[in-house]
Design an enzyme around this catalytic site. Structure first.
Site, PDB file in Angstrom:
ATOM      1  N   LYS A 238     -51.129  11.457  15.711  1.00  0.00           N
ATOM      2  CA  LYS A 238     -50.562  10.113  15.775  1.00  0.00           C
ATOM      3  C   LYS A 238     -51.579   9.064  15.288  1.00  0.00           C
ATOM      4  O   LYS A 238     -51.265   8.158  14.514  1.00  0.00           O
ATOM      5  CB  LYS A 238     -50.133   9.816  17.217  1.00  0.00           C
ATOM      6  CG  LYS A 238     -49.740   8.386  17.492  1.00  0.00           C
ATOM      7  CD  LYS A 238     -48.598   7.960  16.593  1.00  0.00           C
ATOM      8  CE  LYS A 238     -48.371   6.476  16.642  1.00  0.00           C
ATOM      9  NZ  LYS A 238     -47.399   6.061  17.594  1.00  0.00           N
ATOM     10  N   CYS A 292     -49.707  -1.029  17.199  1.00  0.00           N
ATOM     11  CA  CYS A 292     -50.007   0.356  16.805  1.00  0.00           C
ATOM     12  C   CYS A 292     -51.096   0.412  15.751  1.00  0.00           C
ATOM     13  O   CYS A 292     -52.203   0.853  15.998  1.00  0.00           O
ATOM     14  CB  CYS A 292     -48.729   0.999  16.276  1.00  0.00           C
ATOM     15  SG  CYS A 292     -47.356   0.772  17.406  1.00  0.00           S
TER      16      CYS A 292
HETATM   17  N1  SAJ Z   1     -47.822  -4.292   6.650  1.00  0.00           N
HETATM   18  C1  SAJ Z   1     -48.337  -4.867   5.504  1.00  0.00           C
HETATM   19  N2  SAJ Z   1     -48.068  -4.299   4.289  1.00  0.00           N
HETATM   20  C2  SAJ Z   1     -47.285  -3.191   4.195  1.00  0.00           C
HETATM   21  C3  SAJ Z   1     -46.775  -2.583   5.358  1.00  0.00           C
HETATM   22  C4  SAJ Z   1     -47.053  -3.162   6.572  1.00  0.00           C
HETATM   23  O1  SAJ Z   1     -49.053  -5.878   5.554  1.00  0.00           O
HETATM   24  O2  SAJ Z   1     -47.070  -2.747   3.048  1.00  0.00           O
HETATM   25  C5  SAJ Z   1     -48.132  -4.889   7.961  1.00  0.00           C
HETATM   26  C6  SAJ Z   1     -46.889  -5.388   8.710  1.00  0.00           C
HETATM   27  O3  SAJ Z   1     -46.554  -6.680   8.307  1.00  0.00           O
HETATM   28  C7  SAJ Z   1     -47.374  -5.316  10.149  1.00  0.00           C
HETATM   29  C8  SAJ Z   1     -48.284  -4.104  10.144  1.00  0.00           C
HETATM   30  O4  SAJ Z   1     -48.636  -3.865   8.800  1.00  0.00           O
HETATM   31  O5  SAJ Z   1     -48.130  -6.456  10.488  1.00  0.00           O
HETATM   32  C9  SAJ Z   1     -47.673  -2.849  10.714  1.00  0.00           C
HETATM   33  O6  SAJ Z   1     -46.317  -2.720  10.321  1.00  0.00           O
HETATM   34  P1  SAJ Z   1     -45.640  -1.337   9.909  1.00  0.00           P
HETATM   35  O7  SAJ Z   1     -44.234  -1.621   9.567  1.00  0.00           O
HETATM   36  O8  SAJ Z   1     -46.455  -0.664   8.889  1.00  0.00           O
HETATM   37  O9  SAJ Z   1     -45.797  -0.433  11.170  1.00  0.00           O
HETATM   38  P2  SAJ Z   1     -45.422  -0.603  12.734  1.00  0.00           P
HETATM   39  O10 SAJ Z   1     -46.635  -1.055  13.453  1.00  0.00           O
HETATM   40  O11 SAJ Z   1     -44.178  -1.378  12.939  1.00  0.00           O
HETATM   41  O12 SAJ Z   1     -45.100   0.926  13.097  1.00  0.00           O
HETATM   42  C10 SAJ Z   1     -46.096   1.910  12.852  1.00  0.00           C
HETATM   43  C11 SAJ Z   1     -45.435   3.099  12.137  1.00  0.00           C
HETATM   44  N3  SAJ Z   1     -46.456   4.016  11.658  1.00  0.00           N
HETATM   45  C12 SAJ Z   1     -46.481   4.430  10.370  1.00  0.00           C
HETATM   46  O13 SAJ Z   1     -45.704   4.035   9.536  1.00  0.00           O
HETATM   47  C13 SAJ Z   1     -47.542   5.430  10.027  1.00  0.00           C
HETATM   48  C14 SAJ Z   1     -44.478   3.800  13.072  1.00  0.00           C
HETATM   49  O14 SAJ Z   1     -43.943   4.972  12.473  1.00  0.00           O
HETATM   50  C15 SAJ Z   1     -45.191   4.177  14.375  1.00  0.00           C
HETATM   51  O15 SAJ Z   1     -44.321   4.814  15.300  1.00  0.00           O
HETATM   52  C16 SAJ Z   1     -45.694   2.886  14.996  1.00  0.00           C
HETATM   53  O16 SAJ Z   1     -46.645   2.303  14.092  1.00  0.00           O
HETATM   54  C17 SAJ Z   1     -46.344   3.208  16.326  1.00  0.00           C
HETATM   55  O17 SAJ Z   1     -45.708   2.969  17.362  1.00  0.00           O
HETATM   56  O18 SAJ Z   1     -47.459   3.739  16.339  1.00  0.00           O
END
Ligand code: SAJ
Length: 441
Positions: A238, A292
């Site tokens: 994870k 996360c």
């Molecule tokens: N973000 C960016 N650029 C991107 C993608 C995301 O700046 O291209 C930023 C988002 O705006 C946000 C942060 O990253 O601030 C995280 O967002 P996210 O959509 O990437 O992820 P989370 O935190 O909503 O969910 C993640 C997921 N992990 C992965 O994709 C590897 C999810 O599957 C997990 O279950 C979750 O963390 C968790 O609970 O750990």
């Protein structure tokens, strides 16, 4: 710390499992499951389990959450969760209370934040263990779902066994055994109800029997594959998934800063580069938030500080991005005596109400600190009040009013409300626009 090469661990688990097949407990037809922690993960899990026939008791220390769930309501925004919870409560499959009841399975889904110096804070997990320990009679499965530092499932077992010397975690003597496993949640906020069922799931027990019990539990509602391993590998998997994403976002964020210096449109650059069949660069933004990705990589750094240079640097790059955005806002606002600044979005990402670790909050906080004369209006369609750290520093505004009166407009979150024809910034001349998400290109 490590068990050796992955294949060896898996082979060992598989061999043990074959030996122990005869002792496997039959899956319970309609188990009682206590889900401890009714937040973004616990409540959806409770609702899904109830919809698949389990008798679910949600447990939460927050009396308001318990009351809301018992009234069939959801205390936060997540698509499709309301209907699932109200149906589960209406049908009698789900109820909530403050303390864990006797149950066949306990799922721990409480926060695992970090404390000062990015050290993991396991106090919520410890409190959940203490609450569960008194309810155990032997034979139960205890699953840790909270994202946790490597070794936490073992700590959970050790803590409960210290409290309950009449029970055993490994079945090495005649005391009744309790089974412990880790099953990290991997769902994406905003798509939780879909991903909870559709995603593959990793389960890892402290013993092969615990792994098997966890497989049976998650197999009862997951349509994805159930991947079995040991607890330590499950914990690490994870953390690795979220660190992988953090490192990739850091690459995009670093590119955006480099491109700004070089006068290159980073969005165009990424679009072009992503035409390569083996290149898939993520999107830059104002930083990385949520509970996360902004947290989990630190658990790896804390466990192996000497060897996690890239993971640490990615965290630092992403954490420095809000400050970079603020510098641009300050430069744009310089020519105004009392600049009016509209900050669009406060959540950590689009179309959620979750403000945890949100870089947008950090941006607004720093702007108010560096521009004490500024009038800052925050537009966040998903909240009705500003978080405590912004009280007295900004006020909550309405989209059109705030944008029309602003000198500087900063887009911090790409919420649906800020996109498309609803908001054509091209038609509002004379404003500095800082679009951190590339939404209005
Ligand atoms: N973000 C960016 N650029 C991107 C993608 C995301 O700046 O291209 C930023 C988002 O705006 C946000 C942060 O990253 O601030 C995280 O967002 P996210 O959509 O990437 O992820 P989370 O935190 O909503 O969910 C993640 C997921 N992990 C992965 O994709 C590897 C999810 O599957 C997990 O279950 C979750 O963390 C968790 O609970 O750990």
């Amino acid at each position: 710390m490590k068990d050796g090469p992955l294949t060896t661990t898996h082979e060992a688990v598989a061999a043990d499992q074959a030996v122990e097949t005869a002792q496997r407990p039959a899956p319970l037809a309609s188990p009682t499951v206590a889900v401890v922690g009714l937040g973004y993960i616990g409540l959806p899990t409770a609702a899904v389990l109830a919809s698949c026939g389990a008798r679910v008791v949600g447990v939460d220390v927050n009396a308001d959450t318990v009351a809301a769930v018992n009234a069939g309501q959801v205390p936060f925004v997540e698509p499709d969760l309301d209907a699932a919870v109200s149906e589960a409560v209406r049908s009698g499959g789900l109820r909530a209370q403050a303390v864990p009841p006797p149950a066949d399975v306990y799922i721990i889904a409480v926060p695992t934040p970090f404390a000062a110096g990015h050290r993991p804070d396991l106090s919520y997990v410890e409190a959940a263990c203490d609450a569960i320990a008194v309810a155990l009679t032997g034979g139960e499965l205890v699953v840790l779902e909270s994202t946790s530092p490597p070794g936490t499932t073992q700590l959970v077992a050790d803590r409960i066994m210290i409290a309950r010397k009449d029970l055993s975690a490994d079945g090495s003597d005649n005391r009744p055994q309790v089974h412990f496993a880790h099953a990290p949640e991997r769902v994406l906020p905003g798509r939780i109800m879909h991903e909870l069922v559709a995603n593959d799931r990793i389960v890892g027990g402290l013993t092969p029997v615990a792994t098997e019990r966890a497989r049976a539990l998650y197999g009862s509602f997951c349509k994805g594959k159930i991947l079995m391993t040991d607890a330590l590998t499950a914990e690490m998997s994870k953390l690795v998934e979220n660190s992988y994403r953090d490192v990739n976002i850091a690459f995009a964020n670093e590119l955006s800063v480099i491109c700004d210096q070089m006068g290159i449109d980073v969005w165009e650059l990424i679009e072009l580069a992503n035409h390569h069949p083996r290149v898939d660069i993520l999107r830059p933004g104002p930083g990385v938030g949520g509970h996360c990705i902004a947290v989990d990589p630190w658990f790896i750094v804390a466990a192996e500080p000497k060897h996690s240079r890239l993971i640490r640097t990615a965290r630092e790059v992403n954490d420095s991005k809000p400050g970079w955005v603020v510098d641009r806002v300050v430069a744009a606002a310089e020519r105004y005596r009392k600049p009016r600044i509209a900050c669009l979005g406060l959540a950590f990402k689009a179309d959620v109400d979750d403000l945890r670790e949100s870089p947008a909050i950090e941006v607004v906080r720093q702007i108010s600190e560096q521009l004490p004369n500024a009038l800052i209006e925050v537009v966040e369609p998903h909240v009705s009040a500003l978080p405590e750290e912004l009280l007295g520093k900004a006020k909550l505004g309405r989209l059109w009013q705030s944008v029309e009166t602003a000198d500087v407009v900063v887009l911090l979150v790409d919420h649906s409300e800020f996109k498309g024809e609803g908001l054509n910034l091209g038609s509002i001349p004379g404003k500095a626009i800082i679009d951190t998400r590339g939404t209005w290109r």
